[in-house]
Design a protein around this motif. Structure first.
Motif, short mmCIF file in Angstrom:
data_model
loop_
_atom_site.label_atom_id
_atom_site.label_comp_id
_atom_site.label_asym_id
_atom_site.label_seq_id
_atom_site.Cartn_x
_atom_site.Cartn_y
_atom_site.Cartn_z
N MET A 188 -91.26 -66.88 47.74
CA MET A 188 -92.39 -66.15 47.99
C MET A 188 -91.92 -65.90 49.77
O MET A 188 -92.36 -67.21 49.88
CB MET A 188 -93.90 -66.20 47.64
CG MET A 188 -94.69 -66.24 47.98
SD MET A 188 -95.37 -64.61 48.11
CE MET A 188 -95.81 -64.26 50.45
N LYS A 204 -87.36 -55.17 54.83
CA LYS A 204 -87.78 -54.05 53.64
C LYS A 204 -87.90 -54.79 52.28
O LYS A 204 -87.92 -55.54 51.88
CB LYS A 204 -87.32 -52.77 54.41
CG LYS A 204 -86.81 -52.56 55.40
CD LYS A 204 -87.25 -50.66 54.67
CE LYS A 204 -86.88 -49.69 56.40
NZ LYS A 204 -87.80 -48.12 55.49
N ASN A 205 -88.58 -54.22 51.90
CA ASN A 205 -89.38 -54.46 50.56
C ASN A 205 -87.69 -54.23 49.87
O ASN A 205 -87.36 -53.21 49.30
CB ASN A 205 -89.94 -53.33 49.60
CG ASN A 205 -91.68 -53.60 49.97
OD1 ASN A 205 -91.79 -54.61 50.52
ND2 ASN A 205 -92.02 -52.97 49.82
N THR A 206 -87.56 -55.06 48.58
CA THR A 206 -86.43 -55.13 48.00
C THR A 206 -86.90 -55.60 46.34
O THR A 206 -87.90 -56.31 46.62
CB THR A 206 -84.64 -56.21 48.78
OG1 THR A 206 -85.87 -57.41 48.15
CG2 THR A 206 -85.10 -56.01 50.13
N ILE A 207 -86.19 -55.79 45.61
CA ILE A 207 -87.08 -56.55 44.63
C ILE A 207 -87.06 -57.00 44.21
O ILE A 207 -88.19 -57.90 43.71
CB ILE A 207 -85.06 -56.02 43.11
CG1 ILE A 207 -84.79 -54.08 43.09
CG2 ILE A 207 -85.25 -56.76 42.47
CD1 ILE A 207 -85.77 -53.22 42.34
N ASN A 208 -86.62 -58.27 44.83
CA ASN A 208 -86.59 -59.89 45.58
C ASN A 208 -87.59 -60.18 46.74
O ASN A 208 -88.20 -61.53 46.63
CB ASN A 208 -85.80 -60.81 45.09
CG ASN A 208 -84.45 -60.65 44.08
OD1 ASN A 208 -85.39 -60.59 43.02
ND2 ASN A 208 -82.88 -60.09 44.06
N GLN A 209 -87.67 -59.35 47.48
CA GLN A 209 -88.58 -60.14 48.04
C GLN A 209 -89.57 -58.91 48.60
O GLN A 209 -89.10 -57.69 48.88
CB GLN A 209 -88.50 -60.65 49.52
CG GLN A 209 -87.19 -59.39 50.32
CD GLN A 209 -86.91 -60.25 51.52
OE1 GLN A 209 -86.20 -61.48 51.45
NE2 GLN A 209 -86.65 -59.38 52.13
N LYS A 210 -91.07 -59.45 49.37
CA LYS A 210 -92.25 -58.20 49.78
C LYS A 210 -91.63 -57.81 51.21
O LYS A 210 -91.19 -59.06 51.72
CB LYS A 210 -93.12 -59.10 50.03
CG LYS A 210 -94.20 -59.01 48.57
CD LYS A 210 -94.24 -57.60 48.92
CE LYS A 210 -94.70 -57.27 46.71
NZ LYS A 210 -94.77 -55.66 46.81
N GLY A 211 -91.39 -56.62 51.52
CA GLY A 211 -91.07 -56.93 53.13
C GLY A 211 -92.24 -56.25 53.80
O GLY A 211 -92.78 -57.29 53.66
N ASP A 212 -91.39 -56.92 55.01
CA ASP A 212 -92.92 -57.11 56.50
C ASP A 212 -93.60 -56.29 56.64
O ASP A 212 -93.14 -54.46 55.76
CB ASP A 212 -91.91 -57.08 57.50
CG ASP A 212 -91.05 -58.31 57.66
OD1 ASP A 212 -91.82 -59.19 57.82
OD2 ASP A 212 -90.13 -57.58 58.27
N LEU A 263 -92.73 -65.43 53.96
CA LEU A 263 -93.76 -64.40 54.23
C LEU A 263 -94.11 -63.28 55.15
O LEU A 263 -93.29 -62.53 55.77
CB LEU A 263 -93.86 -65.48 55.36
CG LEU A 263 -95.24 -64.89 57.03
CD1 LEU A 263 -96.69 -65.13 55.64
CD2 LEU A 263 -94.90 -65.67 57.97
N ARG A 264 -94.86 -62.05 54.64
CA ARG A 264 -95.50 -60.57 55.30
C ARG A 264 -95.77 -60.39 56.61
O ARG A 264 -96.72 -61.78 57.26
CB ARG A 264 -96.52 -59.70 54.45
CG ARG A 264 -95.44 -59.06 53.33
CD ARG A 264 -96.76 -59.36 51.82
NE ARG A 264 -97.51 -60.88 51.60
CZ ARG A 264 -97.92 -60.84 50.81
NH1 ARG A 264 -99.13 -59.97 51.04
NH2 ARG A 264 -99.02 -62.01 50.38
#
Lengths: 642, 212
Positions: B1, B100-108, B3-4
Motif C-alpha cells: 500500500m 497515477k493510479n495503476t492496477i497495482n498502486q493507488k495514485g496521488d 502513500l497517497r
C-alpha cells in the motif's frame, strides 16, 4: 526601526493613553527591557515582550464589564486594533505570543469568575475573542474552529469549560516549549511556569478528570519529544517522518439537521449457517473537523438471500450523507421485497455455462438475468430516492443558509452505491455461494474462496486518473442505463469463505486488492472478528516463538473517542506471517493455524460481539494518509462445514 | 500500500523586478506557509511540496518533498522572466514525480500548482501553456502580482487566475496565506467527480481579486 525608536514610541503611547502612568516606572521598565535585549539580541523578542505586557493591560480594560460604555473602553479597543494592526505586519511569532497571552488572561479570569463581582460571562469572552480574531486573521469567518466554538456555545452554554480546554491545547504546547527551552530566569520562562501552574490548578479544581487526563497526555507527549530534540526558539517542530498523532482531535458533530450517528454496527443471521456483520466509523478527518460521517450501510435477510448495500457520500459535498443513507435504504427495501420469494431454477449442473453472458453482458439463463435486473432496478430506485431527498429539501431555508446562500442541487447529495446479494446453492452435497454485485463509484466487493487463499474482486479497477476521482449515482450520463449497469455487475459462484464489501476508506488501505483483501481477511481472523471455532494445535516450539515475539505483531493502538483517547490491542497478520515464517497465502489456506495466533488480550474480550470488534478495529488501525470514513461489511460462514 | 500524497508545486517568479521587499515577502510567505501546514495533521500526512523558480531560466530548486523534510530554498531575484521554460519544467516534473493510479498502486491526489508572476514572459511560452491547459494533469492556479503581469496570458494557462493591482508586500503575503487555506481545503474534500474542477477554493482576501 531601531530599538530606541520602538521604546520611545511605546512609552509615549503609554503616557498618552494612561494618565496615571508613572514615567519612573517606564524608566525601570526600559532598563529591564534593555537588559533583556542585551541578553537576547533580538528586536522580535523585545517587541513580543512589550506587546504581551500591553496586551494584558488592554484586556483588563476590555474584559471589565463596568467599563463597557466608558471612554477608556473605546480607547482600549482602538488601541487594541492599532496594536493588532502593527502585529499583523510583524512576524507570526509575535501574533502567537499575543494569542497565548490572551488565552492565559481568559483562563485566569475564568478562575476567579465565581469569587468576584467582576463576573466575566462566556458571551463577553467570546465576543471579545471574536473581535480579536477578526482583526488578527482575515480568514476567521471560514475557520472551522471558530464555527465550532460559536455553535457549541449557543447550544451548550454549560460546556464553556470544555471549550476553553479545547482552545488552550495548542497554547499549552507552546508554553511548554518556552518552559523547557527558554533560558533559566528569563521572563518568558517565568511567565510560562506561572501560566502552567495556574492552568494545572484550574484544571484540577474545575475540569472533569477526562479533560485533565487529555491535557496531561498532551504535555507528556510533548515532553517526551522534547527530550530528544533541542529546539531553536520560535520555529516549528519539524522532524523527519514525524507522525502527527498528537495533532488529531476528536470533535463532536456540529449541531445541524439529519446528523448521522458517530458509528454503527449490526449483524444479521442468514440461512445455511451464514452471517453478515457490518460496521462503520466516522473518519479521522471528520472527527478532527467536527463533521459528519458520510458513509452508510444497510444489511438484511430476505427469504434465501442476504442483502448488502454500502454507500459513500462525496467528501466535497456537505449533504452527501443524506444521499448515501437514502440510496442504501431504498435499494435495500426494494431488494428485500423482490427477493423474498425469489428462487433460482433447480439445475442438474451448475458451471461457468450457467453464468454465460451475451455481448452486452446480459445473462443467458433467464433466472440469473432476472436476478441481475433486480439489482439494476434497485440502483434506479436508489437514484430516485436521492432525487426525492433533493426535491423534499429544495426551497428549505436551512439548506440554503448552510450552503452559504445558494440553492441545493442534486449534486449536493452525490454518493456512490455498491450492492451485493448472496444466496446458497447446495450442489453435489456442497454449499456453493452465489453472489451478484453491482456498483457505481469506488469501494470494493471481494470474495475469498473457501478452499484456497485466492481473492475474487467483483469489479474492475479503473487505471489512470488520480486518487479520489470517482463516479456517483447521480453523475452517470444517461442516468443508470441498463447496458451501463450490465458492465458494472459481477457474478461469483463457488464455495465461499468470506465476502467483504467496503467503501474506499477501507479499500484504499488494502490496495491492490488481490493481496490486500487477503491481508484484510487475515486481520479479521487474527483480531477475533471472524470467529474460528477450532484452532489447530501448534507445536511447543511454535507456541514459544509466537509468545516471545508477540509484541512484534500485537500493538497497543490509540484511538479518539468522545471520552478522550482510548487504547486497545490489535494484531497484524502481515507481521504475524513474518514471525511464523509463512506467507499470507499459507496462513489463509489453513485459517485455524492463524486462529491459534490470536493473542489472549483479544481472545478474552468476550463481552464484545463480532460486529463490535469490527467497529473497534475500524476505529483503530492506522495507515498514514488514511483519514476517510470506514465501512466494512463481511458475510461469512459462521459454522464451518466441510 | 503506497502513500497517497497531495503534490503541491509552487512556481515562483524570481526575475529582477522582484528585487527587494517583494522577494523578501516571498521568503517569509513560504516560511509562514510551512508553519501553517505543519499544524494540520492532514497536511502533515499527505502534502508533498516542490518549488520551481524562474528568471532567465527555470530550475526546480526543491524536488517534490515531504512537508516535514522540506528545507527552505535560497531564493534570489535577478534576470528575465522565462515563463515558458518554467511551464515546460513543470510538465516534466509532473510526469516524473506524480504517481497515477495503476492496477497495482493507488495514485496521488491530483496535484495543485500555484504560479506567481509579476511580469511579462520573456521567452516563448504559448505552446507549453496550451499543452498544460489541455492535459488537465493538475489543478493550476495563477496569480498575477501587480500591474506588470498580463492576466490574459495567464488565462491561457488556466481558468483560475487571481490578480492584485499592486506588487505590495501585503498582497504577496495575502496570496501565501490564501494558498495555505486552498491546500488545506483540497486535502479535506477527499472525493470529487472525475470531471469536476477544484470547487473548494476559499474566497480570496481583499487585496486579491478573482479574474472572471
Amino acid at each position: 526601526m531601531t530599538v530606541d525608536e520602538i521604546m520611545a514610541g511605546l512609552i509615549w503611547k503609554l503616557e498618552l493613553d494612561y494618565p496615571g502612568f508613572d514615567p519612573q516606572q517606564a524608566f525601570q521598565y526600559e532598563q529591564a527591557v534593555q537588559a533583556y535585549l542585551h541578553e537576547h539580541h533580538g528586536v522580535d523578542n523585545l517587541v513580543a515582550v512589550i506587546a504581551s505586557v500591553l496586551t494584558t493591560t488592554e484586556l483588563q480594560v476590555l474584559f471589565n464589564p463596568h467599563n463597557q460604555q466608558s471612554k477608556t473602553y473605546t480607547e482600549a479597543f482602538s488601541h487594541w486594533i492599532t496594536l493588532l494592526d502593527f502585529i499583523k505586519r510583524e512576524k507570526t511569532t509575535i501574533t502567537n505570543l499575543i494569542n497565548q497571552q490572551a488565552t492565559t488572561f481568559i483562563l485566569k479570569n475564568c478562575m476567579t469568575a465565581n469569587d468576584s463581582a467582576n463576573l466575566v460571562s462566556p458571551e463577553l469572552i467570546l465576543s471579545q475573542l471574536r473581535k480579536k480574531l477578526y482583526w488578527w486573521h482575515e480568514y476567521v469567518e471560514h475557520s472551522k474552529d471558530w464555527q465550532y466554538l460559536e455553535i457549541c456555545l449557543n447550544n451548550h452554554p454549560d460546556k464553556l469549560n470544555q471549550l476553553i480546554a479545547e482552545m488552550s491545547k495548542p497554547i499549552i504546547a507552546s508554553e511548554l516549549k518556552l518552559l523547557l527551552t527558554a533560558p533559566m530566569d528569563s521572563p518568558q520562562r517565568i511567565r510560562a511556569k506561572q501560566y502552567w501552574e495556574n492552568l494545572l490548578q484550574y484544571i484540577k479544581t474545575r475540569y472533569n478528570p477526562q479533560i485533565f487526563e487529555r491535557i496531561i497526555h498532551e504535555a507528556t507527549t510533548f515532553i517526551a519529544k522534547q527530550s530528544n530534540h533541542q529546539l531553536p526558539n520560535h520555529t516549528m517542530i519539524r522532524e523527519p517522518n514525524y507522525y502527527p498523532q498528537s495533532l488529531w482531535r476528536w470533535r463532536p458533530i456540529l449541531p445541524g439537521e439529519e446528523n448521522h450517528p458517530e458509528w454503527a454496527c449490526q449483524s444479521e443471521t442468514l440461512p445455511h449457517g451464514f452471517k453478515i456483520i457490518a460496521a462503520r466509523v466516522r473518519g479521522k478527518k471528520h472527527k478532527h473537523e467536527g463533521t459528519n460521517c458520510d458513509d452508510w450501510f444497510e444489511i438484511a435477510r430476505s427469504g434465501e438471500w442476504g442483502i448488502i448495500a454500502v454507500a459513500d457520500g462525496a467528501g466535497s459535498k456537505m449533504f452527501s450523507r443524506i444521499g448515501a443513507r437514502e440510496a442504501c435504504q431504498a435499494a435495500s427495501r426494494y431488494l428485500v421485497a423482490q427477493l423474498q420469494e425469489h428462487h433460482l431454477t433447480n439445475r442438474d449442473t451448475w458451471s461457468t455455462e450457467t453464468f454465460a453472458r451475451n455481448e452486452i453482458y446480459q445473462f443467458k439463463e433467464p433466472d440469473i438475468e432476472l436476478t441481475q435486473n433486480f439489482l439494476h432496478e434497485a440502483m434506479r430506485i436508489a437514484y430516485e430516492a436521492v432525487e426525492k431527498a433533493y426535491y423534499d429539501r429544495d426551497n428549505s431555508k436551512y439548506y440554503y443558509k448552510a450552503l452559504g446562500n445558494r440553492d441545493l442541487t442534486l449534486n449536493d447529495f452525490s454518493t456512490t452505491l455498491l450492492l451485493a446479494i448472496h444466496t446458497v446453492i447446495t450442489y453435489k452435497a456442497t454449499h456453493y455461494s452465489l453472489v451478484l454485485s453491482c456498483q457505481i463509484g469506488d469501494g470494493i466487493a471481494a470474495a475469498i474462496y473457501k478452499n484456497k487463499a485466492v481473492t475474487s474482486v467483483l469489479g474492475e479497477i479503473e487505471p489512470n486518473g488520480f486518487s479520489g476521482e470517482t463516479q456517483f449515482l447521480t453523475s452517470t450520463k444517461p442516468p443508470l442505463a441498463t447496458n451501463y449497469l450490465c458492465t458494472k455487475t459481477f457474478p461469483f459462484f463457488s464455495p465461499l469463505r468470506a465476502l467483504m464489501v467496503m467503501t474506499d476508506g477501507v479499500a484504499d488501505d488494502h490496495f491492490p486488492p488481490i493481496t490486500g483483501m487477503l491481508r484484510l481477511f487475515g486481520d479479521m481472523i487474527l483480531n477475533g472478528i471472524i470467529p474460528i471455532t477450532d484452532s489447530v494445535g501448534l507445536s511447543q516450539e511454535e507456541q514459544d516463538l509466537i509468545k516471545a515475539k508477540q509484541s512484534d505483531y500485537v500493538k497497543v493502538q490509540e484511538y479518539l473517542t468522545e471520552q478522550g483517547t482510548r487504547v486497545t490491542c490489535m494484531s497484524s497478520v502481515a507481521e504475524y506471517a513474518q514471525i511464523v515464517n509463512q506467507t499470507l497465502e499459507e496462513l489463509i489456506t489453513i485459517p485455524t493455524r492463524l486462529a491459534a495466533g490470536i493473542p489472549a488480550e483479544i481472545a478474552t474480550q468476550l463481552d464484545l460481539t463480532p460486529e463490535n470488534r469490527l467497529q473497534l478495529w475500524l476505529e483503530t488501525y492506522h495507515v498514514r494518509g488514511s483519514f476517510d470514513d470506514r465501512t466494512l461489511v463481511i458475510l461469512f460462514e459462521e459454522q464451518q462445514t466441510t | 500500500m503506497s502513500l497517497r500524497r497531495l503534490p503541491v508545486y509552487l512556481l515562483l517568479d524570481c526575475s529582477s523586478s522582484m528585487t527587494g521587499q517583494p522577494i523578501e515577502q516571498v521568503r517569509q510567505g513560504l516560511r509562514a506557509l510551512l508553519d501553517d501546514l505543519s499544524t494540520e495533521p492532514m497536511a502533515v500526512e499527505t502534502v508533498y511540496l516542490s518549488v520551481i523558480t524562474f528568471n532567465s531560466t527555470a530550475q526546480q530548486v526543491i524536488p517534490l518533498t515531504e512537508l516535514m523534510q522540506f528545507k527552505e530554498p535560497q531564493i534570489q531575484a535577478s534576470g528575465a522572466t522565462a515563463l515558458g521554460a518554467a511551464l515546460l519544467l513543470l510538465t516534466d516534473c509532473l510526469e516524473k514525480e506524480v504517481r497515477k493510479n495503476t492496477i497495482n498502486q493507488k495514485g496521488d491526489w491530483k496535484p495543485l500548482v500555484f504560479l506567481m508572476t509579476d511580469g511579462m514572459p520573456t521567452d516563448a511560452w504559448e505552446v507549453a501553456a496550451d499543452a498544460l491547459k489541455q492535459q488537465k494533469i493538475a489543478n493550476l492556479i495563477a496569480f498575477a502580482a501587480g500591474p506588470g503581469a498580463e492576466v490574459n496570458n495567464l488565462k491561457r494557462i488556466t481558468d483560475i487566475v487571481l490578480k492584485s493591482d499592486e506588487l505590495s508586500p501585503g498582497a504577496l503575503k495575502a496570496f501565501f496565506q490564501w494558498m495555505s487555506q486552498s491546500i488545506l481545503r483540497t486535502g479535506k474534500s477527499v472525493q470529487i467527480m472525475a470531471t469536476e474542477s477544484p470547487v473548494n477554493l476559499p474566497p480570496p482576501p481583499p487585496q486579491i481579486q478573482i479574474v472572471p
